[in-house]
Motif scaffolding. Structure first.
Motif: not given
Length: 127
Positions: A47-51, A57-59, A63-65
């Motif tokens: 669960s920590r790895a998924e978080a 992924s959000r970062k 960054s892409e935006q």
């Protein structure tokens, strides 16, 4: 060979009986407890790895935006620079055309003055 055949005859007469399973029951409960604890630990690590993956992924998306915005800003600056350059070029082209026309007018005026001067000198000589 003869010895091999004798050994095979003796081995055929040996009876071992049914096979027996040996299970250590006293450690099974402890092993089950350890495995259960490991499972709980692995689930929390998962669960920590998924978080963390979700956060990364959000970062990445942010960054892409930001990169797209920077690229767009750069494109806008390039367009503004290109527009200013084209305006300056057009202005200089007009100015060069005006100067050429002025030069031509000046040359024609000088030719006319020269012709008038030569004409006046001829009149003076003829008189």
């Amino acid at each position: 060979t003869l010895f091999s055949l004798q050994f095979a005859a003796r081995a055929r007469n040996i009876e071992l009986g049914p096979a027996k399973r040996r299970v250590h029951i006293k450690n099974t409960a402890q092993d089950l407890q350890k495995l259960s604890e490991q499972l709980v630990g692995l689930k929390s690590a998962k669960s920590r790895a998924e978080a963390k993956a979700s956060d990364l992924s959000r970062k990445l998306h942010v960054s892409e935006q930001a990169m797209a915005a920077i690229k767009m800003e750069g494109t806008k600056k390039e367009d503004a620079f290109r527009k200013r350059y084209e305006q300056q070029l057009a202005s200089l082209t007009r100015e060069a055309g005006e100067l050429r026309a002025k030069l031509q007018t000046t040359r024609e005026a000088l030719k006319q003055e020269k012709a008038d001067k030569e004409s006046a000198q001829r009149k003076c000589k003829s008189e």
